[in-house]
Design an enzyme around this catalytic site. Structure first.
Site, PDB file in Angstrom:
ATOM      1  N   ARG A  69     -60.977  60.468   3.431  1.00 50.56           N
ATOM      2  CA  ARG A  69     -61.318  60.337   5.052  1.00 50.56           C
ATOM      3  C   ARG A  69     -62.837  60.225   4.996  1.00 50.56           C
ATOM      4  O   ARG A  69     -63.644  59.182   5.712  1.00 50.56           O
ATOM      5  CB  ARG A  69     -60.880  61.246   6.089  1.00 50.56           C
ATOM      6  CG  ARG A  69     -61.016  60.683   7.396  1.00 50.56           C
ATOM      7  CD  ARG A  69     -60.194  61.677   8.441  1.00 50.56           C
ATOM      8  NE  ARG A  69     -60.660  63.006   8.515  1.00 50.56           N
ATOM      9  CZ  ARG A  69     -59.876  63.948   9.191  1.00 50.56           C
ATOM     10  NH1 ARG A  69     -58.819  63.696   9.750  1.00 50.56           N
ATOM     11  NH2 ARG A  69     -60.573  65.175   8.956  1.00 50.56           N
ATOM     12  N   LYS A 117     -64.697  59.846  11.174  1.00 50.91           N
ATOM     13  CA  LYS A 117     -65.214  61.001  11.596  1.00 50.91           C
ATOM     14  C   LYS A 117     -66.688  60.983  11.609  1.00 50.91           C
ATOM     15  O   LYS A 117     -67.179  61.618  10.887  1.00 50.91           O
ATOM     16  CB  LYS A 117     -64.634  62.094  10.484  1.00 50.91           C
ATOM     17  CG  LYS A 117     -64.454  63.310  11.557  1.00 50.91           C
ATOM     18  CD  LYS A 117     -63.622  64.518  11.063  1.00 50.91           C
ATOM     19  CE  LYS A 117     -63.768  65.723  11.418  1.00 50.91           C
ATOM     20  NZ  LYS A 117     -63.269  65.941  12.505  1.00 50.91           N
ATOM     21  N   GLU A 130     -56.329  60.138  22.100  1.00 56.38           N
ATOM     22  CA  GLU A 130     -56.560  61.277  21.607  1.00 56.38           C
ATOM     23  C   GLU A 130     -57.307  62.336  22.445  1.00 56.38           C
ATOM     24  O   GLU A 130     -58.038  62.037  23.196  1.00 56.38           O
ATOM     25  CB  GLU A 130     -56.920  61.546  20.064  1.00 56.38           C
ATOM     26  CG  GLU A 130     -58.162  60.908  19.848  1.00 56.38           C
ATOM     27  CD  GLU A 130     -58.835  61.230  18.541  1.00 56.38           C
ATOM     28  OE1 GLU A 130     -58.224  61.840  17.844  1.00 56.38           O
ATOM     29  OE2 GLU A 130     -59.593  60.347  18.042  1.00 56.38           O
TER      30      GLU A 130
HETATM   31  N1  PLP Z   1     -59.095  64.144  16.519  1.00 53.64           N
HETATM   32  C1  PLP Z   1     -60.394  64.410  16.395  1.00 53.64           C
HETATM   33  C2  PLP Z   1     -61.396  63.495  17.332  1.00 53.64           C
HETATM   34  C3  PLP Z   1     -60.875  65.319  15.807  1.00 53.64           C
HETATM   35  O1  PLP Z   1     -61.889  65.732  16.008  1.00 53.64           O
HETATM   36  C4  PLP Z   1     -59.886  66.102  14.579  1.00 53.64           C
HETATM   37  C5  PLP Z   1     -60.568  67.132  13.877  1.00 53.64           C
HETATM   38  O2  PLP Z   1     -60.929  66.782  12.817  1.00 53.64           O
HETATM   39  C6  PLP Z   1     -58.767  65.681  14.804  1.00 53.64           C
HETATM   40  C7  PLP Z   1     -58.363  64.395  15.635  1.00 53.64           C
HETATM   41  C8  PLP Z   1     -57.692  66.213  13.709  1.00 53.64           C
HETATM   42  O3  PLP Z   1     -57.914  65.749  12.436  1.00 53.64           O
HETATM   43  P1  PLP Z   1     -57.677  66.975  11.300  1.00 53.64           P
HETATM   44  O4  PLP Z   1     -56.119  67.117  11.548  1.00 53.64           O
HETATM   45  O5  PLP Z   1     -57.614  66.058  10.088  1.00 53.64           O
HETATM   46  O6  PLP Z   1     -58.548  67.960  11.551  1.00 53.64           O
HETATM   47  C1  COI Z   2     -61.678  69.910  12.875  1.00 53.64           C
HETATM   48  O1  COI Z   2     -60.770  70.349  13.453  1.00 53.64           O
HETATM   49  O2  COI Z   2     -61.981  70.367  11.952  1.00 53.64           O
HETATM   50  C2  COI Z   2     -62.780  69.018  13.701  1.00 53.64           C
HETATM   51  O3  COI Z   2     -63.407  68.556  13.106  1.00 53.64           O
HETATM   52  C3  COI Z   2     -62.538  69.154  15.293  1.00 53.64           C
HETATM   53  C4  COI Z   2     -63.834  69.501  15.833  1.00 53.64           C
HETATM   54  C5  COI Z   2     -63.658  69.744  17.246  1.00 53.64           C
HETATM   55  C6  COI Z   2     -64.016  71.001  15.591  1.00 53.64           C
END
Ligand code: PLP
Ligand code: COI
Length: 346
Positions: free
Chosen positions: A80, A184, A220
């Site tokens: 990612r 991200k 989201e």
């Molecule tokens: N959506 C957003 C905006 C986030 O900041 C995160 C965190 O990383 C997620 C979704 C969830 O992604 P992941 O499950 O890869 O941490």
């Molecule tokens: C994560 O879940 O790793 C993120 O980057 C989300 C953030 C709001 C801490």
């Protein structure tokens, strides 16, 4: 060192031993270096300070019930980050380099891995940003990649699986239809800071963003993905402006194990009235059940036009999903998919 009570921790920065970093200058990576200084020296014309060529990741390492340390799906984080860097047109570490630096960061901070019983974990924060000086609007040709970590508890600071309220964001958008929401980037979070402050001041734990073009369907939360349970179906939005969550991807796999149907599709705001369980999911939040979602014309206003309630307790199916995913991460359940990378002490 004094014994730390990790069970009282929230999702915050707590000092650790070391960070690890490398630079890519003119297309060549330097050897990754550990440092016990957490300060960086950068040129003040570095791109990161001006046009935000910056992306990051979040991953967790867990002390297992068997005393073994597991890092959850770091290859997915690496891929990612590569996609985010490609979007910003800047250099990136390979998957191997990304994972290797995460492992070295864990090893250098071994005594900061929270014990199994605490329910806490070691959160890794890899960041990649443009460092070469410039003035015009241009992608960064030189970058720095840093992996840092912190021993963290739950995102809210409350007990795992405790519910929180959310509000729809109708007058602030997180990501444009053809924008960067699917990557991200630090800039996406900058976009949400002001709206979050208003929502938090009004007592909401979470902010639920809608599609910026029509404000009729759900995207989201600002910190995490959205998923709902309706009968025997797991439902989550499908949109190019939503971050592809590794937790959500894993939950969709686990949901199928439990015989749930999985629907990844456009989710209309009006459907909120039909869901049995609603949750946010992500690395930091794991699964956080939502007790109520308020719909307001503006975040600043006091008028609530409708509310959707899901109960003060985590739903039964969401709890099962949580137990399975946490079980895999902590070695309580079989890691059928080989998601965990075992990390040995140095
Ligand atoms: N959506 C957003 C905006 C986030 O900041 C995160 C965190 O990383 C997620 C979704 C969830 O992604 P992941 O499950 O890869 O941490
Ligand atoms: C994560 O879940 O790793 C993120 O980057 C989300 C953030 C709001 C801490």
């Amino acid at each position: 060192m004094a014994k730390i009570d990790y069970s009282q921790r929230s999702f915050s920065y707590y000092p650790t031993n070391a960070i690890i970093s490398a630079k890519c200058i003119d297309g060549v990576w330097t050897e990754p270096e550990l440092s016990d200084s957490f300060e960086l020296s950068l040129h003040c014309f570095a791109g990161v300070f001006h046009y935000a060529p910056s992306c990051f990741e979040g991953a967790k390492a867990f002390m297992g019930v068997d005393g073994k340390v597991r890092l959850f799906r770091p290859d997915e984080n690496a891929k990612r980050m590569i996609n985010s860097a490609k979007y910003l047109d800047m250099p990136y570490p390979s998957v191997e380099m990304f994972v290797d630096m995460c492992v070295k960061c864990i090893q250098a901070n071994w005594e900061h891995i929270p014990p199994y019983e605490s329910g806490a974990s070691l959160y890794l924060r890899p960041v990649l940003f443009g460092i070469n000086p410039g003035l015009g609007i241009k992608s960064s040709k030189d970058v720095m990649f840093v992996v840092m970590c912190s021993g963290v508890g739950t995102y809210s600071g409350a007990k795992s699986l405790s519910t929180g309220t959310a509000v729809l964001s109708r007058n602030y958008d997180r990501a444009a239809t053809h924008g960067s929401g699917g990557y991200k980037l630090g800039a996406n979070y900058a976009q949400s800071l002001h709206a979050y402050n208003i929502a938090h001041d009004a007592g909401y734990r979470e902010l639920l963003f809608l599609d910026s073009a029509t404000h009729t369907h759900i995207e989201e939360f600002g910190s995490s993905n959205f998923f709902a349970i309706k009968g025997d179906t797991y439902i989550t939005p499908d949109s190019s402006s939503v971050l592809p969550s590794i937790t959500n991807k894993s939950l969709r796999t686990v949901a199928k194990e439990f015989g749930l149907k999985v629907e990844r599709r456009m989710v209309m705001v009006d459907e909120l009235a039909t869901f049995d369980e609603v949750n946010s999911c992500g690395t930091a939040v794991v699964i956080t059940p939502i007790s109520r979602i308020d719909d307001k014309p503006t975040l600043e206003g006091s008028e609530i036009t409708r509310s959707f309630s899901y109960g003060e307790e985590c739903g039964e199916i969401s709890r099962k999903l949580y137990n399975r995913i946490i079980g895999i991460q902590k070695g309580l359940e079989e890691d059928t998919y080989g998601w965990c990378l075992f990390v040995e002490p140095k």
